[in-house]
Design an enzyme around this catalytic site. Structure first.
Site, mmCIF file in Angstrom:
data_model
loop_
_atom_site.group_PDB
_atom_site.id
_atom_site.type_symbol
_atom_site.label_atom_id
_atom_site.label_comp_id
_atom_site.label_asym_id
_atom_site.label_seq_id
_atom_site.Cartn_x
_atom_site.Cartn_y
_atom_site.Cartn_z
ATOM 1 N N ASN A 232 0.746 -1.128 0.030
ATOM 2 C CA ASN A 232 -0.054 0.068 -0.005
ATOM 3 C C ASN A 232 0.821 1.357 0.081
ATOM 4 O O ASN A 232 0.282 2.358 -0.341
ATOM 5 C CB ASN A 232 -0.831 -0.127 1.310
ATOM 6 N N TYR B 88 4.569 9.933 -10.653
ATOM 7 C CA TYR B 88 3.305 9.033 -9.711
ATOM 8 C C TYR B 88 2.541 7.965 -10.421
ATOM 9 O O TYR B 88 2.445 6.674 -10.455
ATOM 10 C CB TYR B 88 2.765 10.158 -8.875
HETATM 11 N N1 LIG Z 1 -5.177 9.303 -1.320
HETATM 12 C C1 LIG Z 1 -5.562 9.219 -2.431
HETATM 13 O O1 LIG Z 1 -6.221 9.915 -3.032
HETATM 14 C C2 LIG Z 1 -5.070 8.016 -3.158
HETATM 15 C C3 LIG Z 1 -5.660 7.762 -4.605
HETATM 16 C C4 LIG Z 1 -5.071 6.582 -5.332
HETATM 17 C C5 LIG Z 1 -4.134 5.709 -4.474
HETATM 18 N N2 LIG Z 1 -3.774 6.170 -3.657
HETATM 19 C C6 LIG Z 1 -2.555 5.223 -2.877
HETATM 20 O O2 LIG Z 1 -3.114 4.604 -2.038
HETATM 21 C C7 LIG Z 1 -1.671 4.345 -1.037
HETATM 22 C C8 LIG Z 1 -1.875 4.923 0.447
HETATM 23 O O3 LIG Z 1 -2.253 6.396 0.211
HETATM 24 P P1 LIG Z 1 -2.847 7.168 1.278
HETATM 25 O O4 LIG Z 1 -3.652 8.026 0.734
HETATM 26 O O5 LIG Z 1 -3.215 6.071 2.545
HETATM 27 O O6 LIG Z 1 -1.390 7.959 1.605
HETATM 28 P P2 LIG Z 1 -0.876 8.242 3.002
HETATM 29 O O7 LIG Z 1 0.281 9.614 3.101
HETATM 30 O O8 LIG Z 1 -2.069 8.661 3.898
HETATM 31 O O9 LIG Z 1 -0.022 7.112 3.904
HETATM 32 C C9 LIG Z 1 1.266 6.495 3.257
HETATM 33 C C10 LIG Z 1 2.129 6.058 4.136
HETATM 34 O O10 LIG Z 1 3.162 5.606 3.678
HETATM 35 C C11 LIG Z 1 4.347 6.013 4.516
HETATM 36 N N3 LIG Z 1 5.412 6.052 4.015
HETATM 37 C C12 LIG Z 1 5.919 7.060 3.086
HETATM 38 N N4 LIG Z 1 7.355 6.827 2.577
HETATM 39 C C13 LIG Z 1 7.487 5.650 3.234
HETATM 40 C C14 LIG Z 1 8.729 4.699 3.171
HETATM 41 N N5 LIG Z 1 9.833 5.018 2.288
HETATM 42 N N6 LIG Z 1 8.835 3.645 3.776
HETATM 43 C C15 LIG Z 1 7.746 3.265 4.594
HETATM 44 N N7 LIG Z 1 6.578 3.840 4.695
HETATM 45 C C16 LIG Z 1 6.677 4.977 4.102
HETATM 46 C C17 LIG Z 1 4.074 7.223 5.214
HETATM 47 O O11 LIG Z 1 4.629 7.573 6.561
HETATM 48 C C18 LIG Z 1 2.307 7.127 5.348
HETATM 49 O O12 LIG Z 1 1.897 6.298 6.591
HETATM 50 C C19 LIG Z 1 -0.510 4.938 -1.883
HETATM 51 O O13 LIG Z 1 0.125 3.956 -2.619
HETATM 52 C C20 LIG Z 1 -1.257 5.837 -2.883
HETATM 53 O O14 LIG Z 1 -0.362 6.132 -3.717
HETATM 54 C C21 LIG Z 1 -4.116 7.088 -3.041
#
Ligand SMILES: NC(=O)c1ccc[n+]([C@@H]2O[C@H](COP(=O)([O-])OP(=O)(O)OC[C@H]3O[C@@H](n4cnc5c(N)ncnc54)[C@H](O)[C@@H]3O)[C@@H](O)[C@H]2O)c1
Length: 244
Positions: free
Chosen positions: A87, A152
């Protein structure tokens, strides 16, 4: 038997301290799984782990060594691994012209490289349990993000393609699927202006962003016995925004 039960399953959730990761941890735990949250933010991961009676580990998942460590610790703590939820992801907003090689390495490292190397580390354990890999892609990997997120978008398209390649190579023992969320209420969209977010919401057939829990529900479905004949697919969770 409950077709959606995750009783006795063990899951690793990368980026487990974030919006979608923590919602997934709560839902998987509610359905009976034990979860290990891997995140660079140890404090936040530990706090969520306490709530779901799971465990947390600090890791920089752009490092293959840390990916190996996470899987090793999971097996040491829980004895096995059934579900790898890839994730973790970041989405810094930069125009193509403003993007540097450093941006490329960082975004590809966290979003795409981690998906490959966490999966690689997990495969021997998942073969033993006939487990599953579920990765979080994005609508951006289908259609290309409209707002300053070219690198991205590339990493998310790669996750969709690698999901298919892994599904073929790892069948029939390991099922490999992905979800592709549209914009979700989370920190990740915080860089987008309120006006733009309003425009986006208005253009989504369901007229709003997703809640993290709605993405978690699709992940939990792909993890469940109900999804036993699905592999190589990416499930769109985008309110009808991007129909593929
Ligand atoms: N939020 C959106 O709108 C959205 C839309 C489509 C896809 N996504 C995808 O969903 C996934 C989760 O997104 P989210 O919205 O929960 O993001 P978020 O920013 O809330 O969570 C991301 C987490 O990853 C951790 N992180 C960042 N770099 C890291 C590293 N090098 N090693 C370990 N942990 C690390 C952060 O500390 C954070 O807890 C991502 O892959 C994102 O691309 C999100």
């Amino acid at each position: 038997m409950d077709e959606f039960s995750l009783e006795n399953k063990v899951a690793v959730i990368t980026g487990g301290a974030g919006a979608i990761g923590s919602a997934t941890a709560h839902l998987l735990a509610k359905r009976g799984a034990r979860v290990l949250l891997a995140d660079v933010n140890r404090e936040a991961a530990e706090s969520i782990a306490r709530h779901v009676q799971g465990a947390a580990i600090e890791a920089d998942l752009s490092s293959p060594v840390d990916c190996q460590k996470v899987i090793r610790v999971c097996v040491e703590k829980f004895g096995k691994l059934d579900l790898l939820i890839n994730n973790v992801g970041i989405c810094p907003r930069r125009s193509i012209l403003d993007s540097s090689e450093e941006d490329w390495d960082k975004i590809v490292g966290i979003n795409q490289k981690s998906m490959f190397f966490c999966s690689q580390a997990a495969i021997p354990e998942l073969r033993k349990t006939k487990g599953r890999i579920i990765s979080v892609a994005s609508y951006a990997g289908r259609a290309g993000a409209a707002v300053d997120a070219c690198i991205y978008s590339g990493t998310k398209g790669a996750i969709i393609a690698m999901t298919k390649a892994m599904a073929r190579e790892l069948a029939p023992e390991i099922l490999v699927n992905a979800v592709a969320p549209g914009p979700v209420e989370s920190d990740l969209v915080r860089g987008v202006s309120p006006e733009r977010l309003q425009q986006i919401s208005a253009s989504i057939p369901l007229q709003r962003l997703a809640r993290p829990e709605e993405v978690a529900a699709s992940i939990a479905f792909l993890a469940s016995p109900a999804a036993s004949y699905l592999t190589g697919m990416t499930l769109d969770v985008n309110g009808g925004w991007c129909m593929t």
